[in-house]
Write a protein that holds these residues in place. Structure first.
Motif, short mmCIF file in Angstrom:
data_model
loop_
_atom_site.label_atom_id
_atom_site.label_comp_id
_atom_site.label_asym_id
_atom_site.label_seq_id
_atom_site.Cartn_x
_atom_site.Cartn_y
_atom_site.Cartn_z
N ASP A 1 32.21 42.84 42.23
CA ASP A 1 31.57 44.02 42.78
C ASP A 1 32.43 44.63 43.90
OD1 ASP A 1 29.71 45.94 43.01
OD2 ASP A 1 28.24 44.74 44.10
N ASP A 2 33.07 45.74 43.59
CA ASP A 2 33.89 46.46 44.58
C ASP A 2 35.04 45.65 45.16
OD1 ASP A 2 32.31 48.66 44.28
OD2 ASP A 2 31.08 48.27 46.06
N THR B 1 25.91 48.11 41.68
CA THR B 1 25.57 46.74 42.08
C THR B 1 24.24 46.32 41.46
OG1 THR B 1 26.81 46.99 44.14
CG2 THR B 1 25.20 45.22 44.07
MG LIG Z 1 27.56 48.43 45.22
#
Ligand SMILES: [Mg+2]
Ligand SMILES: Nc1ncnc2c1ncn2[C@@H]1O[C@H](COP(=O)(O)OP(=O)(O)O)[C@@H](O)[C@H]1O
Length: 374
Positions: free
Chosen positions: A316-317, A37
């Protein structure tokens, strides 16, 4: 538009990295808390001037160091631009092609980014603040004038709240409100007018995407809900201002006794319905996810229509969390058009991805490129 290269020094847990990216897909694989991140955040920072996770720049400096520095090459309309960002704990120094940028609003517009992370489900599930932020960020990135007005407006709300409290306590006279009401309704009506325009566009885009994801079974609708009263797209800015003024007149006693500004764009919301049902209150988990995805894709298309180029997409994810249908839907939208950065804890969940991409492994802030041309 794409990020060709980024150099990071003392940024979060990344001591140093010099990364060259694919113009299409870039995958970051690593266990939790390794820095995935953080990399996306640094790209986000280049576009907006602020982190999506903290508004304290000091948190971005590698612990024990006294500065961080980012330098990047961006390709925009076939031209290469260099953006650098440095912070030493007191002074922020942003440069575009070596020219200092003095206001964040002057940085916006160079690089546009859209981030989609698990927290974005709040866009559908959370309180109105998440939807206002969505609108504000979206519009600000393509319209620095809006951003400028928004900052001024927020300042006016603060000052006006202070005054309302002082009037309540008998320290100030009611007449002083007049000037602040003028400013509030003037700036506020500009913001609302712009939001109405943008919601109308995003509404159409999101509905199309949403229909495709749901095989035409579901109908998503966006409606701007204003705290100032009933308004519509057909109204002029002046008409909106008048409605706003009347509302303030009527509610003056109420606002004084509460000591806060109760009406205006800072209290507005975006209503989301699927087949006429409010998704926030009554939507299933799946419907909420699909709605969030449709809004995000609509955001990409909206920016493209305003800027002539797609923004950079940071996933992100979230990619690994989507089911097969939504994954392929998303890939179809981004393939060969939108530079995308995808993070995941494992490669297995990215098996749908084929074609050209660059793969990076990240471990304790160390980034290693595993696959990809060059
Ligand atoms: Mg992360
Ligand atoms: N300023 C900082 N200096 C050094 N390490 C930091 C800093 N800020 C965050 N970290 C570390 O970065 C890691 C989190 O990185 P993050 O990118 O969120 O991980 P993930 O790979 O799960 O996305 C954590 O280990 C955290 O302790």
């Amino acid at each position: 538009m794409y990020v060709k290269r980024i150099y990071l020094k003392n940024y979060r847990n990344i001591k140093e990295a010099d990364l060259s990216f694919d113009s299409s897909l870039n995958l970051f694989i690593g266990a939790n808390a390794q820095g995935k991140t953080n990399i996306l955040e640094s790209i986000y920072l280049l576009g907006t001037g602020t982190s999506h996770r903290t508004n304290r720049d000091i948190n971005l400096i590698h612990w024990g160091k006294d500065y961080f520095y980012i330098k990047s090459s961006i390709i925009k309309r076939n031209r290469e631009i260099t953006i650098s960002f440095g912070y030493d704990g007191s002074k922020k120094e942003i440069k575009v092609d070596n020219n200092p940028i003095h206001r964040i609003s002057d940085l916006m517009g160079y690089v546009n980014v859209v981030i989609f992370s698990p927290e974005d489900l709040q866009l559908v599930k959370g309180g109105p603040i998440f939807r206002r932020r969505f609108l504000n960020l979206d519009i600000s990135q393509v319209n620095p004038y809006y951003f400028h007005n928004l900052q001024k407006y927020n300042q006016v709300v603060k000052q006006r709240n202070l005054l309302l409290k002082e009037i309540r306590e008998g320290k100030k006279v009611v007449d002083l409100l007049f000037v602040w009401n003028q400013q509030l309704t003037d700036l506020g009506s500009r913001l609302i007018k712009k939001r109405l325009e943008v919601v109308e566009k995003i509404d159409i885009l999101a509905r199309l995407v949403h229909r495709r994801i749901t095989d035409g079974r579901e109908n998503l609708k966006l409606k701007y809900e204003s705290s100032i009263g009933e308004i519509s797209n057909q109204m002029t800015r002046e008409e909106i201002k008048e409605i706003f003024e009347n509302r303030l007149k009527k509610e003056q006693e109420n606002e004084i006794s509460r000591g806060v500004s109760l009406f205006g764009p800072h209290r507005d919301d975006l209503e989301l319905t699927v087949n006429g049902i409010n998704v926030r209150q009554f939507g299933s988990q799946g419907q909420q996810r699909t709605t969030a995805l449709a809004l995000k894709i609509a955001e990409l298309e909206y920016m493209k229509s305003e800027m002539g180029e797609y923004p950079i997409l940071l996933l992100d994810d979230v990619f690994s969390e989507l089911d097969a249908v939504r994954k392929s839907q998303l890939l179809e939208v981004i393939r060969d058009k939108i530079q995308t950065f995808i993070t995941s804890t494992d490669l297995d969940s990215l098996e749908e991805i084929n074609g050209k991409y660059r793969l990076f492994y990240i471990n304790d802030g160390q980034v290693v490129q595993k696959k990809g041309s060059e």
